[in-house]
Write a protein that holds these residues in place. Structure first.
Motif: not given
Length: 489
Positions: A310-319, A444-453
């Motif tokens: 969670f904390v390593q998730t890029p901020t560009a994803l909104g979280y 995630a919305t699709a395989p290989g896509r980032p997970a949602a918050e």
């Protein structure tokens, strides 16, 4: 650097306790050696977790391949723990602890040298050797029960139990900064140094006058079946997401685990000297404690897996916060510190209110902290506060487990009973890690896509519900007929 300095200072404090213990085999020095040994084994288990991406890059393997550096340790530990516990009860706990520490030292050296050489196979082999040291935990409880005075036993047992969580948390804390400064091989050299110190201290502790059951024997058939069961189960749990939960390989592994577990139960019921006394696993005095152990380990390791992601998730994803591995390690420091502080607190509360009350308090606090992480995680200060509370919670819970187990069995069964309990922590940890990853990935919305918050929110809340379930399981007072602390003291 201050994280590494703090870790070194903690180790030196224990070393001074060993030396200050006075004459050979004094209770103070012996207890300090046992704590150092347990700490080293627990640290070894998780120290690679925050650096798996670094190993994947350095060794040119996939992320799935890198996770075998964790899985190999857990598999070997799960197999070795019950065997070592039984061997300790039969032939002496000190002898088995010395052997385990020697394996930890050898495995650490093999992994470190293999890292320098860029050998993935060599590192995995070294991690297997390290994992065989998992038998140190049940034998440490057995040796403590033999050598520590009754008035101090409750505190020592609580501290040993807490080392499982404290060492694991500090492994996460130290890995990032250490890798950034000196490279990934330093992780294994650190464990090697701890193993060497503990081994030198344990050699100074004299053997007991006689083993608990000199006429006993090791149940080789039971050991083989149990090893096969655990290997099949943990392979299925750890690789289910990578291979596909409905794939023939995973289905076959789960089927094999069920078949071998059934055969193990039949063999143990008929064995004159079983490897695992089924009364220790499902008997009325330990069933609730063992199930609660499994459940609380699921919740804890799910949280430990989620937090770095969670904390390593890029901020560009909104979280998330876009943290590096080193900063992630620093974030975990409050959790490790609070786990360490929880050990003496657990001993005091146990004396006043009973050991089960300490476990329930820890599990409830964990549920609160995980629920907080699920709904309040926009600011890093919030995450730090919840991490600290989570460290206190699991420090209390794990510190009380040793007392619950030791107080429910006779001295001759200490190694076997604590070995079973340690296995359940390992299995629960594997299940928790996979459960967290599956919940997050499903968002995630699709395989290989980032997970949602929302995936992290759900995973934290589910982990909190699991921790609360562990507290509810120990509410039935009929599960333990005698207060464990009274039995110990």
């Amino acid at each position: 650097m201050w994280v590494l300095a703090g870790l070194i200072a903690a180790v030196m404090f224990v070393v001074r306790r060993i030396r200050r213990g006075g004459s050979k085999g004094s209770a103070g020095g012996g207890a300090a050696v046992l704590l150092l040994a347990a700490f080293g084994v627990a640290l070894a288990q998780t120290i690679v977790l925050a650096a798996l991406t670094v190993f994947a890059r350095e060794l040119d393997v996939s992320a799935t391949g890198a996770t075998w550096l964790l899985t190999a340790f857990m598999l070997a530990s799960a197999v070795a723990t019950p065997v070592a516990g039984r061997l300790g009860d039969l032939f002496g706990h000190r002898r088995v602890i010395v052997t385990g520490l020697a394996l930890l030292l050898a495995g650490s050296v093999v992994s470190a040298v293999s890292t320098h050489l860029g050998s993935y196979t060599g590192i995995v082999a070294g991690r297997v050797l390290q994992g065989l040291s998992g038998g140190v935990f049940p034998c440490a409880f057995g040796l403590a029960r033999q050598r520590v005075p009754a008035e101090r036993l409750g505190g020592v047992v609580a501290a040993l139990s807490a080392m499982f969580g404290v060492g694991g948390a500090l492994g996460l804390v130290a890995a990032g900064p250490l890798v950034d400064v000196t490279g990934p091989a330093a992780l294994f050299w650190l464990v090697a140094a701890l193993a060497l110190l503990a081994l030198a201290g344990m050699i100074r502790v004299p053997s007991s006058s006689a083993p608990a059951s000199p006429a006993g024997r090791v149940d080789l058939a039971g050991a083989t079946l149990l090893a096969g069961t655990l290997v099949a189960l943990l392979l299925a749990v750890s690789q289910g997401r990578a291979w596909g939960w409905s794939s023939p390989g995973i289905i076959a592994l789960f089927g094999t685990a069920v078949a071998l577990a059934t055969a193990f139960g039949v063999v143990e019921r008929r064995a004159a000297a079983p490897l695992v006394d089924l009364r220790l696993l499902i008997g009325p005095r330990l069933l609730t404690t063992n199930v609660a152990t499994l459940v609380v380990a699921v919740g804890m390791f799910a949280a430990v897996t989620l937090l770095p992601l969670f904390v390593q998730t890029p901020t560009a994803l909104g979280y998330g916060f876009g943290y590096s591995p080193a900063r992630t390690g620093l974030l975990m420091a409050p959790m490790a510190v609070c786990m360490l502080l929880a050990a003496p607190l657990a001993a005091r509360v146990s004396t006043a209110r009973g050991t089960r009350a300490v476990f329930r308090a820890g599990a409830v606090l964990a549920a609160i902290a995980l629920a907080g992480l699920g709904v309040l995680h926009e600011h890093i200060v919030e995450v730090v506060v919840w991490c600290a509370l989570l460290g206190l919670a699991y420090g209390l819970a794990f510190a009380s487990l040793g007392g619950l187990v030791v107080g429910a069995v006779g001295q001759e069964q200490t190694g076997a009973a604590t070995g079973i309990n340690t296995i359940l922590r390992t299995v629960g940890g594997a299940i928790g890690s996979v459960l967290a990853a599956v919940i997050v990935a499903s968002s995630a919305t699709a395989p290989g896509r980032p997970a949602a918050e929302s995936g992290y929110t759900t995973a934290f809340l589910v982990s909190g519900a699991i921790a609360l379930g562990a507290a509810a399981m120990t509410a039935a007072r009929g599960s333990v007929t005698t207060d464990p602390v009274e039995a110990i003291l």
